[in-house]
Every structure is written in C-alpha cells, then in structure tokens.
Design an enzyme around this catalytic site. Structure first.
Site, PDB file in Angstrom:
ATOM      1  N   TYR A 183       5.343   9.904  -2.723  1.00 42.69           N
ATOM      2  CA  TYR A 183       5.994   8.902  -2.364  1.00 42.69           C
ATOM      3  C   TYR A 183       6.579   8.243  -3.776  1.00 42.69           C
ATOM      4  CZ  TYR A 183       6.396   3.986  -0.556  1.00 42.69           C
ATOM      5  OH  TYR A 183       6.730   2.788  -0.023  1.00 42.69           O
ATOM      6  N   SER A 231      10.423   0.577  -4.005  1.00 38.55           N
ATOM      7  CA  SER A 231       8.925   0.201  -3.875  1.00 38.55           C
ATOM      8  C   SER A 231       8.440  -0.035  -5.177  1.00 38.55           C
ATOM      9  CB  SER A 231       8.242   1.425  -3.312  1.00 38.55           C
ATOM     10  OG  SER A 231       6.870   1.360  -3.589  1.00 38.55           O
TER      11      SER A 231
HETATM   12  P1  NAD Z   1       6.521   1.228   8.621  1.00 41.86           P
HETATM   13  O1  NAD Z   1       5.690   2.540   8.848  1.00 41.86           O
HETATM   14  O2  NAD Z   1       6.047   0.328   9.572  1.00 41.86           O
HETATM   15  O3  NAD Z   1       8.053   1.379   8.784  1.00 41.86           O
HETATM   16  C1  NAD Z   1       8.660   2.708   8.592  1.00 41.86           C
HETATM   17  C2  NAD Z   1       9.792   3.031   9.327  1.00 41.86           C
HETATM   18  O4  NAD Z   1      10.536   4.252   9.210  1.00 41.86           O
HETATM   19  C3  NAD Z   1       9.463   2.857  10.889  1.00 41.86           C
HETATM   20  O5  NAD Z   1      10.569   2.200  11.490  1.00 41.86           O
HETATM   21  C4  NAD Z   1       9.627   4.489  11.157  1.00 41.86           C
HETATM   22  O6  NAD Z   1      10.301   4.731  12.664  1.00 41.86           O
HETATM   23  C5  NAD Z   1      10.710   4.940  10.228  1.00 41.86           C
HETATM   24  N1  NAD Z   1      10.696   6.290  10.197  1.00 41.86           N
HETATM   25  C6  NAD Z   1       9.778   7.219   9.484  1.00 41.86           C
HETATM   26  N2  NAD Z   1      10.150   8.531   9.621  1.00 41.86           N
HETATM   27  C7  NAD Z   1      11.179   8.621  10.328  1.00 41.86           C
HETATM   28  C8  NAD Z   1      11.988   9.602  10.929  1.00 41.86           C
HETATM   29  N3  NAD Z   1      11.720  10.993  10.699  1.00 41.86           N
HETATM   30  N4  NAD Z   1      13.087   9.202  11.730  1.00 41.86           N
HETATM   31  C9  NAD Z   1      13.441   7.947  11.953  1.00 41.86           C
HETATM   32  N5  NAD Z   1      12.731   6.871  11.442  1.00 41.86           N
HETATM   33  C10 NAD Z   1      11.727   7.205  10.682  1.00 41.86           C
HETATM   34  O7  NAD Z   1       6.446   0.637   7.147  1.00 41.86           O
HETATM   35  P2  NAD Z   1       7.375  -0.257   6.243  1.00 41.86           P
HETATM   36  O8  NAD Z   1       6.408  -0.839   5.509  1.00 41.86           O
HETATM   37  O9  NAD Z   1       8.222  -1.327   7.073  1.00 41.86           O
HETATM   38  O10 NAD Z   1       8.273   0.563   5.429  1.00 41.86           O
HETATM   39  C11 NAD Z   1       9.831   0.442   5.651  1.00 41.86           C
HETATM   40  C12 NAD Z   1      10.113   0.829   4.001  1.00 41.86           C
HETATM   41  O11 NAD Z   1       9.700   0.015   3.093  1.00 41.86           O
HETATM   42  C13 NAD Z   1       9.926   2.083   3.773  1.00 41.86           C
HETATM   43  O12 NAD Z   1      10.905   2.975   3.083  1.00 41.86           O
HETATM   44  C14 NAD Z   1       8.560   1.921   2.777  1.00 41.86           C
HETATM   45  O13 NAD Z   1       8.544   3.129   1.912  1.00 41.86           O
HETATM   46  C15 NAD Z   1       8.997   0.703   2.121  1.00 41.86           C
HETATM   47  N6  NAD Z   1       7.980  -0.086   1.594  1.00 41.86           N
HETATM   48  C16 NAD Z   1       7.102  -0.403   2.030  1.00 41.86           C
HETATM   49  C17 NAD Z   1       5.925  -1.492   1.469  1.00 41.86           C
HETATM   50  C18 NAD Z   1       4.870  -1.953   1.961  1.00 41.86           C
HETATM   51  O14 NAD Z   1       3.799  -2.657   1.384  1.00 41.86           O
HETATM   52  N7  NAD Z   1       4.804  -1.936   3.429  1.00 41.86           N
HETATM   53  C19 NAD Z   1       6.223  -1.285   0.057  1.00 41.86           C
HETATM   54  C20 NAD Z   1       7.277  -0.766  -0.691  1.00 41.86           C
HETATM   55  C21 NAD Z   1       8.200  -0.285   0.123  1.00 41.86           C
END
Ligand code: NAD
Length: 255
Positions: A160, A147
């Site tokens: 986080y 991130s």
């Molecule tokens: P999201 O919340 O849609 O996805 C999170 C995913 O993690 C989901 O598929 C969920 O099912 C899974 N998950 C969470 N806890 C879990 C558990 N206990 N067991 C199994 N699966 C679990 O959000 P996203 O933005 O798609 O996030 C994906 C990754 O990208 C994450 O690591 C997040 O930190 C990272 N990220 C996102 C952004 C953003 O702006 N959206 C920015 C930087 C990093």
C-alpha cells in the site's frame, strides 16, 4: 451566483469517481454532484446508498459496475459514460485497497492486487481520459487519492505504501506532461478517516489510540472532510494548480 462563487461551480460538468459506493468515494461523489456535476460512480458493488444521498440533494448520479483490477474496465467505463454525456470533464481516481501483512509474509499475488488497483489503474484510466482531452483540446481535471503513506512508511502495509507513494509520483509526472493541454492533475492525501479502509486499525484499541493521540484535530476524518478539497481541485478555482497533492489530515503531517 457571483463570479467568485462561479469559480467553484461544477454546473454542466461530467465527473467519473471510482470507488463511489462507500467511504471517501461516496463523499466525493456527493460533493461534486452537490456542486452541480453529473457524476458517474464506478464500483464493483451497487452504489444504491450513494445514489440515494445524491437524490436527496437534487444531484445527478449514475452507477457503473466494473472491476478495476482489470484494465478492460476502462473501455466499459468510457462506453457507459458516452451513452449519456458528451465528454468527461473530471476524473477522480479514488478506488483503492489495503492489505495488512508483515513485509516478510507479503505474497506476489497480494502485492500485485494492491498495486494493480491503487497505481496501475490510476495511471491507465488517467491516460485513457487524457487522450480524449488532448484530442478535443478542452482540458480537464484529474484528482488522484493518495494517502499519508505516500509520505511515510507505515507499518505492515508495504504494498500500500509503495502504491500510494507512486500515486504522488504519477500525479507530478502527469502534470509535467499535460499541464500545457489545460489538464490539471492533482491529488488529495487523506489522513486517517473512519471508513472501511481503516476498520481493522480502529478495531485495534492500542493502534487506534496511538493514531488518535497524534492527530492535532483530535478525531478521525469523515467523508464530509474531503468535500472542500475535492470541489476545489475539480473546479476552475484550481486552474493554476498542477502536480500537487493536498493533505487533508487533521494536522497529522504538521506533527
Ligand atoms: P473504502 O474501502 O470504503 O473504499 C474503497 C473503494 O474502492 C470502495 O468503493 C470499493 O468499491 C472500491 N474498490 C476497491 N477495489 C475495487 C475494484 N477491484 N474495482 C472497483 N472498485 C474497487 O475505503 P476509503 O477509505 O473510502 O478509500 C478510498 C480511497 O481513499 C482509497 O484509495 C484509500 O486508499 C484512500 N485513503 C483512505 C484513507 C482512510 O483513512 N480511510 C486514508 C488515506 C487514503
């Protein structure tokens, strides 16, 4: 397909993508399946939408329901994959959670919940897969989703930030130990993407405007924006890349 295009092909490869039911994990699953990989998507909830989207492009996707807050999920995942695939070639540690809370109010429970999924599981799932690769001497690819908050402090998300800084550190540490086994460990640091992870931020008009005004590209990222980096890091095209986390951020870090 010419030899240069073959560098990016994932035909015959098997990939595990965690958090495959929504957002970036869904996007990465579609990208890898579209490039030819047989994808196993891990999530707590059903990945029906991901499966449908991958079916539409003629790709292969199998869901594995597991709770990644518990390390027993590692055996469940590897056992499920071994039923229909001879080995894993690519692991994408994408699943992650965020909890917004002022630093002075963070509880032990919330700290552990965030760091267990975002950091501890990233390390131990990588360890389990790499053990197989070290034994069979065929190498593999690990892609860790970090991130912007691996580089910056953020506001109201200290656990986080700690967890994502650790992801960038783990990526470098594992690359140092495993590069000579032909294992590429690299990361992607997404900027601000329109997914569930940022729903609260985008609902806050002031924060949302603040963020948007700092992104040179002038828009929030979409899951499609990570396709290219994911395919690159999963493919032979990145064979000599080790321990680096690529920012896909619309220019955020360049500001
Ligand atoms: P999201 O919340 O849609 O996805 C999170 C995913 O993690 C989901 O598929 C969920 O099912 C899974 N998950 C969470 N806890 C879990 C558990 N206990 N067991 C199994 N699966 C679990 O959000 P996203 O933005 O798609 O996030 C994906 C990754 O990208 C994450 O690591 C997040 O930190 C990272 N990220 C996102 C952004 C953003 O702006 N959206 C920015 C930087 C990093």
């Amino acid at each position: 397909m010419n030899d240069i295009m073959k560098l990016f092909s994932l035909e015959g490869k098997t990939a595990i993508v965690t958090g495959a039911n929504t957002g970036l994990g869904q996007g990465i699953s579609i990208a890898l399946a579209g490039a030819g990989a047989k994808v196993f998507g891990v999530a707590r909830r059903s990945c029906t939408e991901t499966l449908e989207k991958i079916k539409q492009i003629g790709g292969s996707f199998t869901e594995i329901i597991a709770d990644l807050s518990d390390v027993s999920a590692i055996d469940t995942i590897l056992n499920e994959v071994s039923k229909t695939a001879s080995r894993v070639d690519i692991l994408v540690n994408n699943a992650g959670i965020i909890k917004r809370c002022r630093a002075e109010n963070v509880t032990y429970e919330d700290w552990d919940m965030v760091t267990d999924i975002n950091t501890r599981m990233v390390f131990f799932l990588s360890q389990a897969v790499a053990k197989q690769w070290i034994t069979d001497e065929k190498g593999g690819k690990i892609i860790n989703i970090a991130s912007m908050l691996g580089y910056q402090g953020g506001v109201y998300v200290p656990a986080y930030t700690a967890s994502k800084s650790a992801v960038i550190g783990i990526t470098k540490a594992l690359a140092n130990e495993w590069a000579h086994y032909n294992i590429n460990v690299n990361g992607i640091a997404p900027g601000y993407f329109a997914t569930n992870n940022t729903a609260q931020l985008r609902d806050d008009a002031e924060r949302s405007e603040d963020i948007l005004s700092r992104i040179p590209a002038g828009r929030w990222g979409t899951p499609e924006d990570v396709y290219g980096a994911a395919i690159f890091l999963a493919s032979d095209a990145s064979a000599y890349m080790h321990g680096f986390t690529i920012a896909v951020d619309g220019g955020w870090l360049a500001r």
